[in-house]
Design a protein around this motif. Structure first.
Motif, PDB file in Angstrom:
ATOM      1  N   LYS A 161      98.562  72.123  24.680  1.00 42.03           N
ATOM      2  CA  LYS A 161      98.813  71.061  23.946  1.00 42.03           C
ATOM      3  C   LYS A 161      98.920  71.018  22.614  1.00 42.03           C
ATOM      4  N   ASN A 162      98.197  72.295  21.966  1.00 39.69           N
ATOM      5  CA  ASN A 162      98.763  72.541  20.667  1.00 39.69           C
ATOM      6  C   ASN A 162      98.505  74.171  20.447  1.00 39.69           C
ATOM      7  N   PRO A 163      98.787  74.586  19.299  1.00 40.59           N
ATOM      8  CA  PRO A 163      98.632  76.048  19.243  1.00 40.59           C
ATOM      9  C   PRO A 163      97.707  76.658  18.839  1.00 40.59           C
ATOM     10  N   VAL A 164      96.287  75.977  18.711  1.00 45.41           N
ATOM     11  CA  VAL A 164      95.093  76.501  18.371  1.00 45.41           C
ATOM     12  C   VAL A 164      94.065  76.696  19.269  1.00 45.41           C
ATOM     13  N   LEU A 165      93.856  78.138  19.450  1.00 41.69           N
ATOM     14  CA  LEU A 165      92.872  78.418  20.502  1.00 41.69           C
ATOM     15  C   LEU A 165      91.475  79.023  19.672  1.00 41.69           C
ATOM     16  N   ALA A 166      90.441  78.911  20.485  1.00 43.38           N
ATOM     17  CA  ALA A 166      89.092  79.921  19.914  1.00 43.38           C
ATOM     18  C   ALA A 166      89.404  80.961  20.355  1.00 43.38           C
ATOM     19  N   ALA A 167      88.909  81.903  19.553  1.00 41.55           N
ATOM     20  CA  ALA A 167      89.208  83.558  19.728  1.00 41.55           C
ATOM     21  C   ALA A 167      87.890  83.953  20.720  1.00 41.55           C
ATOM     22  N   SER A 168      88.171  84.855  21.733  1.00 37.93           N
ATOM     23  CA  SER A 168      87.161  85.512  22.413  1.00 37.93           C
ATOM     24  C   SER A 168      85.976  86.091  21.623  1.00 37.93           C
ATOM     25  N   LEU A 191      81.016  76.045  26.127  1.00 37.54           N
ATOM     26  CA  LEU A 191      80.133  74.814  26.097  1.00 37.54           C
ATOM     27  C   LEU A 191      79.145  74.766  24.830  1.00 37.54           C
ATOM     28  N   GLU A 192      78.741  76.082  24.408  1.00 39.51           N
ATOM     29  CA  GLU A 192      77.801  76.259  23.114  1.00 39.51           C
ATOM     30  C   GLU A 192      78.310  75.380  22.034  1.00 39.51           C
ATOM     31  N   TYR A 193      79.595  75.102  21.966  1.00 36.02           N
ATOM     32  CA  TYR A 193      80.609  74.383  20.930  1.00 36.02           C
ATOM     33  C   TYR A 193      80.647  72.700  21.150  1.00 36.02           C
ATOM     34  N   SER A 194      80.389  72.442  22.290  1.00 31.56           N
ATOM     35  CA  SER A 194      80.803  71.167  22.588  1.00 31.56           C
ATOM     36  C   SER A 194      79.969  70.089  21.892  1.00 31.56           C
ATOM     37  N   HIS A 195      78.836  70.344  21.160  1.00 33.05           N
ATOM     38  CA  HIS A 195      78.090  69.568  20.078  1.00 33.05           C
ATOM     39  C   HIS A 195      78.856  69.402  18.962  1.00 33.05           C
ATOM     40  N   TYR A 196      79.529  70.268  18.598  1.00 28.77           N
ATOM     41  CA  TYR A 196      80.131  70.587  17.267  1.00 28.77           C
ATOM     42  C   TYR A 196      81.628  69.719  17.265  1.00 28.77           C
ATOM     43  N   LEU A 197      82.556  69.892  18.250  1.00 30.78           N
ATOM     44  CA  LEU A 197      83.847  69.314  18.288  1.00 30.78           C
ATOM     45  C   LEU A 197      83.960  68.827  19.612  1.00 30.78           C
ATOM     46  N   ASP A 198      84.984  68.142  19.901  1.00 29.70           N
ATOM     47  CA  ASP A 198      85.622  67.641  21.175  1.00 29.70           C
ATOM     48  C   ASP A 198      86.415  68.556  21.784  1.00 29.70           C
ATOM     49  N   LEU A 199      86.081  69.416  22.582  1.00 30.00           N
ATOM     50  CA  LEU A 199      86.759  70.673  23.339  1.00 30.00           C
ATOM     51  C   LEU A 199      88.009  70.236  23.896  1.00 30.00           C
ATOM     52  N   ASN A 200      88.154  68.868  24.109  1.00 30.98           N
ATOM     53  CA  ASN A 200      89.564  68.533  24.751  1.00 30.98           C
ATOM     54  C   ASN A 200      90.580  68.648  23.818  1.00 30.98           C
ATOM     55  N   GLU A 201      90.294  68.585  22.452  1.00 29.71           N
ATOM     56  CA  GLU A 201      91.190  68.495  21.459  1.00 29.71           C
ATOM     57  C   GLU A 201      91.943  69.946  21.366  1.00 29.71           C
ATOM     58  N   LEU A 202      91.377  70.619  21.648  1.00 31.18           N
ATOM     59  CA  LEU A 202      91.825  72.281  21.492  1.00 31.18           C
ATOM     60  C   LEU A 202      92.856  72.765  22.348  1.00 31.18           C
ATOM     61  N   GLY A 203      93.735  73.715  21.764  1.00 28.89           N
ATOM     62  CA  GLY A 203      94.755  74.231  22.474  1.00 28.89           C
ATOM     63  C   GLY A 203      94.276  75.071  23.729  1.00 28.89           C
ATOM     64  N   GLY A 204      93.218  75.570  23.336  1.00 28.90           N
ATOM     65  CA  GLY A 204      92.594  76.374  24.393  1.00 28.90           C
ATOM     66  C   GLY A 204      91.477  77.250  23.920  1.00 28.90           C
ATOM     67  N   ILE A 205      90.637  77.510  25.057  1.00 32.29           N
ATOM     68  CA  ILE A 205      89.430  78.225  24.647  1.00 32.29           C
ATOM     69  C   ILE A 205      89.436  79.727  25.276  1.00 32.29           C
ATOM     70  N   VAL A 206      89.290  80.548  24.715  1.00 34.18           N
ATOM     71  CA  VAL A 206      89.144  82.241  25.182  1.00 34.18           C
ATOM     72  C   VAL A 206      87.768  82.465  25.283  1.00 34.18           C
ATOM     73  N   VAL A 207      87.333  82.549  26.470  1.00 31.95           N
ATOM     74  CA  VAL A 207      85.673  82.857  26.438  1.00 31.95           C
ATOM     75  C   VAL A 207      85.558  84.183  26.249  1.00 31.95           C
ATOM     76  N   LYS A 208      84.106  84.327  26.109  1.00 36.06           N
ATOM     77  CA  LYS A 208      83.664  85.628  25.664  1.00 36.06           C
ATOM     78  C   LYS A 208      84.159  86.814  26.903  1.00 36.06           C
ATOM     79  N   GLY A 209      84.598  88.089  26.575  1.00 32.18           N
ATOM     80  CA  GLY A 209      84.871  89.116  27.228  1.00 32.18           C
ATOM     81  C   GLY A 209      83.927  89.169  28.522  1.00 32.18           C
ATOM     82  N   LEU A 210      84.575  89.194  29.865  1.00 34.01           N
ATOM     83  CA  LEU A 210      83.883  89.263  31.083  1.00 34.01           C
ATOM     84  C   LEU A 210      84.226  90.452  31.817  1.00 34.01           C
TER      85      LEU A 210
END
Ligand code: FMN
Length: 311
Positions: free
Chosen positions: A14-21, A28-47
Motif C-alpha cells: 500500500k506504500n513503499p515503506v517497510l520496517a527492516a528485519s 507486534l512489539e511495535y503495535s503500541h507505538y504505531l498503527d501497523l496497518n499503515e505500514l507498507g510492510g513488516i519484515v520480521v526478525k530473521g527466522l
C-alpha cells in the motif's frame, strides 16, 4: 491524494515503506507505538529452522551516526513464529514478509517451504549474508554462484514473492544481483549491514564479544545509496533499498536512485513510529511536486553530462 502503491512481483504494497528485519522484532512489539496497518510492510526478525540464542554480550554498541551489532541472528525459530506470533500478526492488514536464513541450502529451503504452508505470509526475504557450512563457510552472498544456487533452491520451495537480500560485502554486488534475478528472485533487497569494529582503548580490547559486527544507521547511508543505484540499473526486477534511512528525504533519495520500496531499520530504535513520519513525508513531497504516482519518482535520477565522478 497521490498513489503510493508499489509492486514487488505479484505483491502490491500500500506504500513503499517497510520496517527492516531485526529492528522491528516480530512486528507486534511495535503495535503500541504505531498503527501497523499503515505500514507498507513488516519484515520480521530473521527466522531459522531451529531457535537460536545468538552471540554473548556485549553485542550492540552505538557509534558515530550509527550502531554496531553482533546479535548473531537470535530468533525463536520458524515453528514458534508460526504458532506464537503469526496468529496475532495476521489480524493486521499489513504485508508480513518473513526474513529467513540457514546454515545450508537445504535449511533455507525447509524454512521457506514451512512458511509457504501457512496463512498470512505475503513474501519471503532471504538473508544471504550467512556462511554455507557445507561449502567451507563461504558466505552465500559474497559468491555469485552460491547466491544463484541458493536462490534457485528457495525458488523451488515456495510460490510466495521472493526477495533476496544482498550483502554490501560482495566483491561484485551487481553480478550477485544479476545471478539472483536469473535464479528466479522477484526482488532484490539491499543492503545488509557493513562489517565494522570498535576498540576500547582503556583495555585495548574489542567492544563486541565477536570482535567485529554489522554497522548500520545514517553512517552507512551514502554507501548504501550508491549500491542501490548501481544494482537498480543492472536488474529488471524491483529493488528494495535500505541503509541509514531516517527521514522521508532519505527514503526519497533511494527511490530516486531506483528503489521501488525502502526499509527502515536502525532509525526505529530512536523513534519507534518513524516509519509513519516517513510515509507522511513522502506523501507531502508528492503533493508539493504535484506528482500523482510514486512510480514516477522511482529511478528518476537526472544526471547532467557525464556520469558522476568520485570527486
Ligand atoms: C540489531 C539488528 C539486527 C538485524 N537483524 C537482521 C536479520 O535478522 N536479518 C537481516 O536480513 N537483516 C538484519 N539486520 C539488518 C537490517 O535489516 C538492515 O539491513 C541494516 O540494518 C541496514 O539498515 P538501517 O541502516 O536502516 O538499519 C539487522 C540490523 C540490526 C541493526
Amino acid at each position: 491524494m497521490a498513489d503510493l502503491t508499489t509492486k514487488i512481483g505479484k505483491l502490491t504494497l500500500k506504500n513503499p515503506v517497510l520496517a527492516a528485519s531485526g529492528t522491528f522484532g516480530y512486528g507486534l512489539e511495535y503495535s503500541h507505538y504505531l498503527d501497523l496497518n499503515e505500514l507498507g510492510g513488516i519484515v520480521v526478525k530473521g527466522l531459522s529452522l531451529h531457535p537460536r540464542n545468538g552471540n554473548p554480550p556485549p553485542r550492540i554498541m552505538e557509534t558515530t551516526g550509527g550502531m554496531l551489532n553482533s546479535i548473531g541472528l537470535q530468533n525463536i525459530g520458524v515453528e514458534a513464529f508460526i504458532t506464537e506470533k503469526l496468529p496475532d500478526l495476521r489480524r493486521y492488514d499489513v504485508a508480513v514478509i518473513a526474513n529467513i536464513f540457514g546454515n545450508t541450502i537445504e535449511e533455507y529451503a525447509q524454512v521457506a517451504r514451512r512458511l509457504s504452508a501457512v496463512e498470512g505470509i505475503a513474501g519471503i526475504e532471504v538473508n544471504i549474508s550467512c556462511p554455507n557450512i557445507k561449502a567451507g563457510g563461504i558466505m552465500f552472498g559474497r559468491d555469485p554462484g552460491q547466491a544463484e544456487m541458493l536462490t534457485a533452491r528457495v525458488r523451488k520451495a515456495t510460490l510466495l514473492p521472493l526477495l533476496v537480500k544482498l550483502t554490501p560485502d560482495a566483491p561484485d554486488i551487481s553480478e550477485v544481483a544479476r545471478r539472483v534475478q536469473d535464479a528466479g528472485a522477484d526482488a532484490i533487497s539491499l543492503v545488509n549491514t557493513f562489517v565494522g569494529m570498535a576498540i576500547d582503548v582503556e583495555t585495548a580490547t574489542p567492544f563486541l564479544s565477536t570482535i567485529t559486527g554489522g554497522l548500520s544507521g545514517p553512517a552507512i547511508k551514502p554507501l548504501a545509496l550508491r549500491l542501490v543505484w548501481e544494482v537498480a540499473r543492472k536488474v529488471t526486477i524491483p529493488v528494495v533499498g535500505m541503509g541509514g534511512i531516517a527521514s522521508a528525504r532519505d527514503a526519497l533519495e533511494f527511490i530516486i536512485a531506483g528503489a521501488h520500496a525502502v526499509q527502515v531499520g536502525t532509525a526505529n530504535f530512536i523513534n519507534p513510529s518513524i516509519c509513519i513520519d516517513i510515509i507522511n513525508g513522502i506523501r507531502d513531497y508528492l503533493h508539493a511536486k504535484d506528482i500523482q504516482n510514486l512510480n514516477h519518482v522511482v529511478g528518476s535520477l537526472r544526471i547532467k553530462g557525464n556520469e558522476a565522478a568520485s570527486d
